[in-house]
Scaffold this motif. Structure first.
Motif, PDB file in Angstrom:
ATOM      1  N   ASP A 182      -3.856   5.363   3.399  1.00  0.00           N
ATOM      2  CA  ASP A 182      -3.926   4.359   2.335  1.00  0.00           C
ATOM      3  C   ASP A 182      -3.779   2.938   2.873  1.00  0.00           C
ATOM      4  O   ASP A 182      -3.372   2.032   2.141  1.00  0.00           O
ATOM      5  CB  ASP A 182      -2.859   4.638   1.275  1.00  0.00           C
ATOM      6  N   ALA A 183      -4.142   2.733   4.116  1.00  0.00           N
ATOM      7  CA  ALA A 183      -4.054   1.395   4.716  1.00  0.00           C
ATOM      8  C   ALA A 183      -5.236   0.537   4.294  1.00  0.00           C
ATOM      9  O   ALA A 183      -6.295   1.038   3.922  1.00  0.00           O
ATOM     10  CB  ALA A 183      -4.014   1.507   6.239  1.00  0.00           C
ATOM     11  N   ALA A 184      -5.041  -0.761   4.366  1.00  0.00           N
ATOM     12  CA  ALA A 184      -6.132  -1.718   4.181  1.00  0.00           C
ATOM     13  C   ALA A 184      -6.667  -2.094   5.556  1.00  0.00           C
ATOM     14  O   ALA A 184      -5.900  -2.270   6.503  1.00  0.00           O
ATOM     15  CB  ALA A 184      -5.638  -2.952   3.446  1.00  0.00           C
TER      16      ALA A 184
ATOM     17  N   ILE B 127       0.814  -1.198   0.000  1.00  0.00           N
ATOM     18  CA  ILE B 127       0.000   0.000   0.000  1.00  0.00           C
ATOM     19  C   ILE B 127       0.856   1.261   0.000  1.00  0.00           C
ATOM     20  O   ILE B 127       0.554   2.225  -0.682  1.00  0.00           O
ATOM     21  CB  ILE B 127      -0.943   0.004   1.218  1.00  0.00           C
ATOM     22  N   GLN B 128       1.968   1.264   0.744  1.00  0.00           N
ATOM     23  CA  GLN B 128       2.770   2.466   0.866  1.00  0.00           C
ATOM     24  C   GLN B 128       3.459   2.832  -0.446  1.00  0.00           C
ATOM     25  O   GLN B 128       3.923   3.948  -0.609  1.00  0.00           O
ATOM     26  CB  GLN B 128       3.812   2.291   1.977  1.00  0.00           C
ATOM     27  N   GLN B 129       3.561   1.884  -1.373  1.00  0.00           N
ATOM     28  CA  GLN B 129       4.249   2.146  -2.625  1.00  0.00           C
ATOM     29  C   GLN B 129       3.295   2.484  -3.759  1.00  0.00           C
ATOM     30  O   GLN B 129       3.695   2.547  -4.915  1.00  0.00           O
ATOM     31  CB  GLN B 129       5.074   0.910  -3.027  1.00  0.00           C
ATOM     32  N   GLN B 130       2.031   2.761  -3.419  1.00  0.00           N
ATOM     33  CA  GLN B 130       1.036   2.959  -4.469  1.00  0.00           C
ATOM     34  C   GLN B 130       1.406   4.072  -5.425  1.00  0.00           C
ATOM     35  O   GLN B 130       1.215   3.958  -6.639  1.00  0.00           O
ATOM     36  CB  GLN B 130      -0.324   3.298  -3.848  1.00  0.00           C
ATOM     37  N   ALA B 131       1.936   5.156  -4.881  1.00  0.00           N
ATOM     38  CA  ALA B 131       2.179   6.319  -5.723  1.00  0.00           C
ATOM     39  C   ALA B 131       3.213   6.051  -6.799  1.00  0.00           C
ATOM     40  O   ALA B 131       3.248   6.741  -7.815  1.00  0.00           O
ATOM     41  CB  ALA B 131       2.630   7.490  -4.856  1.00  0.00           C
ATOM     42  N   THR B 132       4.082   5.042  -6.598  1.00  0.00           N
ATOM     43  CA  THR B 132       5.134   4.771  -7.578  1.00  0.00           C
ATOM     44  C   THR B 132       4.861   3.523  -8.402  1.00  0.00           C
ATOM     45  O   THR B 132       5.551   3.284  -9.379  1.00  0.00           O
ATOM     46  CB  THR B 132       6.485   4.622  -6.853  1.00  0.00           C
ATOM     47  N   LEU B 133       3.873   2.709  -8.007  1.00  0.00           N
ATOM     48  CA  LEU B 133       3.577   1.491  -8.745  1.00  0.00           C
ATOM     49  C   LEU B 133       2.733   1.791  -9.981  1.00  0.00           C
ATOM     50  O   LEU B 133       2.002   2.774 -10.018  1.00  0.00           O
ATOM     51  CB  LEU B 133       2.833   0.502  -7.854  1.00  0.00           C
ATOM     52  N   SER B 134       2.811   0.913 -10.956  1.00  0.00           N
ATOM     53  CA  SER B 134       1.955   1.041 -12.127  1.00  0.00           C
ATOM     54  C   SER B 134       0.519   0.737 -11.729  1.00  0.00           C
ATOM     55  O   SER B 134       0.257   0.135 -10.683  1.00  0.00           O
ATOM     56  CB  SER B 134       2.407   0.064 -13.215  1.00  0.00           C
TER      57      SER B 134
ATOM     58  N   THR C 160      -3.213  -2.627   7.902  1.00  0.00           N
ATOM     59  CA  THR C 160      -1.829  -2.755   7.439  1.00  0.00           C
ATOM     60  C   THR C 160      -0.959  -1.619   7.947  1.00  0.00           C
ATOM     61  O   THR C 160       0.257  -1.760   8.020  1.00  0.00           O
ATOM     62  CB  THR C 160      -1.778  -2.778   5.898  1.00  0.00           C
ATOM     63  N   SER C 161      -1.560  -0.487   8.265  1.00  0.00           N
ATOM     64  CA  SER C 161      -0.806   0.623   8.835  1.00  0.00           C
ATOM     65  C   SER C 161      -1.803   1.638   9.378  1.00  0.00           C
ATOM     66  O   SER C 161      -3.017   1.439   9.301  1.00  0.00           O
ATOM     67  CB  SER C 161       0.093   1.275   7.778  1.00  0.00           C
ATOM     68  N   ARG C 162      -1.301   2.744   9.887  1.00  0.00           N
ATOM     69  CA  ARG C 162      -2.157   3.824  10.372  1.00  0.00           C
ATOM     70  C   ARG C 162      -2.303   4.935   9.337  1.00  0.00           C
ATOM     71  O   ARG C 162      -2.877   5.975   9.619  1.00  0.00           O
ATOM     72  CB  ARG C 162      -1.583   4.409  11.664  1.00  0.00           C
ATOM     73  N   GLN C 163      -1.785   4.706   8.143  1.00  0.00           N
ATOM     74  CA  GLN C 163      -1.858   5.705   7.090  1.00  0.00           C
ATOM     75  C   GLN C 163      -3.239   5.696   6.433  1.00  0.00           C
ATOM     76  O   GLN C 163      -4.011   4.740   6.552  1.00  0.00           O
ATOM     77  CB  GLN C 163      -0.784   5.437   6.034  1.00  0.00           C
TER      78      GLN C 163
ATOM     79  N   ARG D  81     -16.819 -11.310  13.909  1.00  0.00           N
ATOM     80  CA  ARG D  81     -16.521 -11.920  12.610  1.00  0.00           C
ATOM     81  C   ARG D  81     -16.228 -10.842  11.571  1.00  0.00           C
ATOM     82  O   ARG D  81     -16.676  -9.711  11.666  1.00  0.00           O
ATOM     83  CB  ARG D  81     -17.702 -12.785  12.163  1.00  0.00           C
ATOM     84  N   LEU D  82     -15.481 -11.244  10.560  1.00  0.00           N
ATOM     85  CA  LEU D  82     -15.085 -10.325   9.498  1.00  0.00           C
ATOM     86  C   LEU D  82     -16.282 -10.004   8.618  1.00  0.00           C
ATOM     87  O   LEU D  82     -16.860 -10.884   7.983  1.00  0.00           O
ATOM     88  CB  LEU D  82     -13.966 -10.945   8.652  1.00  0.00           C
ATOM     89  N   GLU D  83     -16.652  -8.725   8.581  1.00  0.00           N
ATOM     90  CA  GLU D  83     -17.821  -8.295   7.819  1.00  0.00           C
ATOM     91  C   GLU D  83     -17.520  -7.136   6.865  1.00  0.00           C
ATOM     92  O   GLU D  83     -18.372  -6.788   6.055  1.00  0.00           O
ATOM     93  CB  GLU D  83     -18.953  -7.879   8.765  1.00  0.00           C
ATOM     94  N   GLN D  84     -16.325  -6.537   6.966  1.00  0.00           N
ATOM     95  CA  GLN D  84     -16.026  -5.422   6.065  1.00  0.00           C
ATOM     96  C   GLN D  84     -14.533  -5.358   5.759  1.00  0.00           C
ATOM     97  O   GLN D  84     -13.689  -5.552   6.642  1.00  0.00           O
ATOM     98  CB  GLN D  84     -16.462  -4.089   6.675  1.00  0.00           C
ATOM     99  N   PHE D  85     -14.224  -5.097   4.496  1.00  0.00           N
ATOM    100  CA  PHE D  85     -12.859  -4.820   4.063  1.00  0.00           C
ATOM    101  C   PHE D  85     -12.877  -3.503   3.313  1.00  0.00           C
ATOM    102  O   PHE D  85     -13.809  -3.222   2.543  1.00  0.00           O
ATOM    103  CB  PHE D  85     -12.345  -5.920   3.129  1.00  0.00           C
ATOM    104  N   ASP D  86     -11.879  -2.679   3.538  1.00  0.00           N
ATOM    105  CA  ASP D  86     -11.764  -1.467   2.723  1.00  0.00           C
ATOM    106  C   ASP D  86     -10.295  -1.072   2.606  1.00  0.00           C
ATOM    107  O   ASP D  86      -9.503  -1.278   3.529  1.00  0.00           O
ATOM    108  CB  ASP D  86     -12.579  -0.317   3.323  1.00  0.00           C
ATOM    109  N   VAL D  87      -9.950  -0.545   1.441  1.00  0.00           N
ATOM    110  CA  VAL D  87      -8.601  -0.059   1.188  1.00  0.00           C
ATOM    111  C   VAL D  87      -8.720   1.137   0.256  1.00  0.00           C
ATOM    112  O   VAL D  87      -9.557   1.160  -0.641  1.00  0.00           O
ATOM    113  CB  VAL D  87      -7.711  -1.166   0.576  1.00  0.00           C
ATOM    114  N   THR D  88      -7.894   2.138   0.511  1.00  0.00           N
ATOM    115  CA  THR D  88      -7.958   3.384  -0.246  1.00  0.00           C
ATOM    116  C   THR D  88      -6.586   3.705  -0.812  1.00  0.00           C
ATOM    117  O   THR D  88      -5.557   3.447  -0.166  1.00  0.00           O
ATOM    118  CB  THR D  88      -8.425   4.541   0.656  1.00  0.00           C
TER     119      THR D  88
END
Length: 606
Positions: free
Chosen positions: A158-160, A91-98, A153-156, A176-183
């Motif tokens: 753009d964390a998942a 996630i932290q490398q999003q800005a540089t990844l394709s 995944t982190s406190r940023q 129980r797991l009921e929601q996932f979100d990542v930005t």
């Protein structure tokens, strides 16, 4: 990086998904084979030592992977037996990844979502992703914010996040797991568009064409031509791909991928029902002009107090027809006069400017007719109600006092609106005080005086055995017995709620407000316990000013009493909104997971 597939059947090993991930490089394959060989050697040693151990381990592992809900028609996720990589490596490398790499990273994170998996099953298989329990406020929060634990995944930004909830009272109670979100991180528009297209295509390959719910283009995203909100709906799962932020000046923004499972979706559908009884809406609606009780008061008072009846139902008086016509005539004359003056100025200025064409037409704005209650008229109606109540019949007295209470609350704002006021506000306050009508200074520098609810308390004290008295009690209870401004009665309103609520429950067993009062009692005890679980802010950290050590004594007993009152609601009126609210709160209380209840904890920020 371990890359898991979204759609294998339970128990199968992950296999590459076409268009979602590439195959492992050769070095990765050699490493994986070495690890598998080493693991197999250890397994043989264990079997030789204790043959039963292998059977037990396999049985436990199979139970861990067993789906907790009916499988989806496509793309059912499963728990991976392989730990993921570092918390935010992708996630932290999003800005540089394709865009393609970012899409794969998002989907890899999404594939860790094992819907309805318990935290105790999921967390050990993802030890690199830290989890923490809920801490904070939850007044009026929707079901999606009522998570019990969240793994991130982190406190940023753009964390998942994998959010675990506990809904329902079926044993065993497990979150129980009921929601996932990542930005995404903030990305340029072109990168956002490409990433959105790739994610939409990948998800559509499993769930079909999604529904474009973008609707009318919002101001901030008016320059974006691609879908801003796409939703896929499966029997047990909802997936949304949203443009959550966009800066049209900088041409950049952020995308969010979100999945929600069945139990959370069902809880969200009940939010309106639960919040209608579980928040302070009732007490706020009490002072909304023309709401609820006002119509009943106005109907009873109109024959003898027509002015007060109109004031109860209307924020401002109606214009007298004759006065309205006279005002309109004056407006027409004023407009005509302004028009003539403007035309004359244009004619005089045209020759000097060398203008030969016709004078252009223009419009003159007409002032709109508006009226306000005259402060003296409003005050007179209030005083007449208070004076008449002293000599009225016993059944009319509480009704008239109720109407007086309603007008007393609005009097300061009426005074502020009446620009022609010449009366002495100090003198009015002095004359109103003997009737229990008192005011306190506003905490806002430019605010009006605030009514403190004295007449309402008088109704409860003097007419407590009547419906009007019990209704007054409920409003006071809903306000935490503090009708003044800026938490004048202190922060710990739950203590007054408990102190007054307990005798009411015992002395008014047939009151139509029993369920409402019982709910406030449960929430009062719950507030007490939740405050004992709060985390006090440190340093410059922003947070509510809670000192949890102040609430430790008696906190566990308060939790048990809250459980008892909520369970009583389930037994007394299982189909009621009050019971629906109890079902939402009880599982967390029983598990000792903070509920974030703050309804009767008052905070004022200036």
């Amino acid at each position: 990086m371990n890359q898991e597939q979204l759609s294998p059947a339970a128990g199968d090993q992950p296999t590459p998904a076409k268009g979602i991930r590439s195959s492992l490089p050769s070095s990765g394959k050699r490493l994986l084979l070495s690890l598998l060989g080493f693991g197999f050697l250890i397994l043989l040693i264990l079997v030789a030592a204790r043959p039963s151990l292998l059977k037990s381990a396999l049985a436990n592992f199979e139970n861990t992977l067993q789906p907790k809900a009916a499988p989806l028609p496509a793309l059912p996720a499963k728990i991976s037996e392989h730990p993921a990589e570092g918390p935010s490596a992708t996630i932290q490398q999003q800005a540089t990844l394709s865009a393609d790499a970012q899409a794969r990273n998002f989907l890899t994170q999404f594939e860790k979502s094992v819907w309805a998996a318990s935290l105790q099953d999921w967390s050990p298989l993802h030890t690199d992703i830290p989890c923490e329990p809920f801490r904070g406020r939850m007044v009026g929060a929707g079901a999606d914010r009522q998570w019990s634990h969240r793994c991130s995944t982190s406190r940023q930004l753009d964390a998942a996040h994998w959010s675990f909830y506990v809904f329902g009272l079926q044993e065993p109670l497990l979150d129980r797991l009921e929601q996932f979100d990542v930005t995404t991180a903030t990305l340029p528009e072109e990168a956002l568009r490409e990433l959105q297209s790739l994610l939409q295509s990948h998800i559509a390959s499993h769930f079909g064409t999604g529904e474009d719910r973008s609707g009318p283009k919002a101001v901030l995203t008016h320059q974006v031509s691609w879908p801003r909100n796409v939703r896929w709906q499966a029997p047990d799962l909802e997936i949304q791909l949203d443009l959550v932020e966009f800066d049209p000046q900088r041409k950049e923004g952020r995308l969010r991928l979100q999945g929600r499972h069945r139990a959370l979706l069902e809880a969200l559908n009940e939010d309106n029902r639960v919040q209608s009884v579980g928040t302070s809406d009732y007490s706020y609606e009490y002072y909304k002009t023309g709401s609820g009780i006002d119509a009943r008061l106005a109907d009873n008072l109109r024959p003898d107090f027509p002015d007060a009846a109109d004031m109860l139902m209307k924020e401002q008086p109606d214009l007298d027809p004759q006065m309205h016509e006279a005002l309109q005539q004056k407006q027409r004359e004023a407009i005509q006069e302004q028009l003539q003056k403007q035309l004359q100025k244009q004619r005089q200025a045209a020759p000097a400017a060398g203008q030969t064409r016709a004078i252009g037409a223009f419009a003159v704005g007409a002032p709109q007719a508006s009226t306000k209650w005259k402060a003296e008229q409003f005050y007179t109606a209030l005083m007449r109600l208070l004076e008449s109540a002293k000599t009225s019949t016993s059944d009319q007295q509480p009704l008239m006092l109720w109407a007086a209470d309603r007008l007393a609350e609005r009097l300061p704002s009426v005074i502020a609106d009446d620009k022609s006021l010449n009366a002495d506000w100090t003198q009015w306050r002095t004359q109103l005080a003997p009737f229990g009508v008192s005011y306190a200074p506003s905490p806002d520098e430019d605010g009006t005086m605030a009514y403190t609810g004295g007449v309402l308390k008088r109704i409860w004290t003097d007419y407590g055995q009547s419906d009007w008295g019990e209704r007054a009690f409920l409003v006071l209870q809903s306000h935490g017995w503090d009708m003044g401004p800026a938490c004048a009665g202190g922060s710990d309103q739950f203590r007054a709620v408990i102190q007054h609520g307990l005798p009411f429950m015992e002395q008014h067993p047939k009151s139509p407000y029993q369920l409402d009062v019982q709910l406030t009692l449960a929430q009062g005890y719950e507030t007490w316990w939740s405050l004992s679980q709060a985390v006090a802010p440190t340093g410059d950290e922003y947070g509510e000013a809670v000192e949890p050590q102040k609430y430790q004594q008696g906190a566990e007993e308060a939790r048990q009493k809250a459980i008892a009152y909520y369970e009583r609601l389930l037994q007394t009126a299982p189909q009621s909104d009050h019971a629906a609210y109890a079902r939402r709160v009880l599982p967390r209380l029983k598990l000792g997971i903070d509920t974030g209840q703050r309804r009767f904890y008052c905070i004022y920020w200036d």
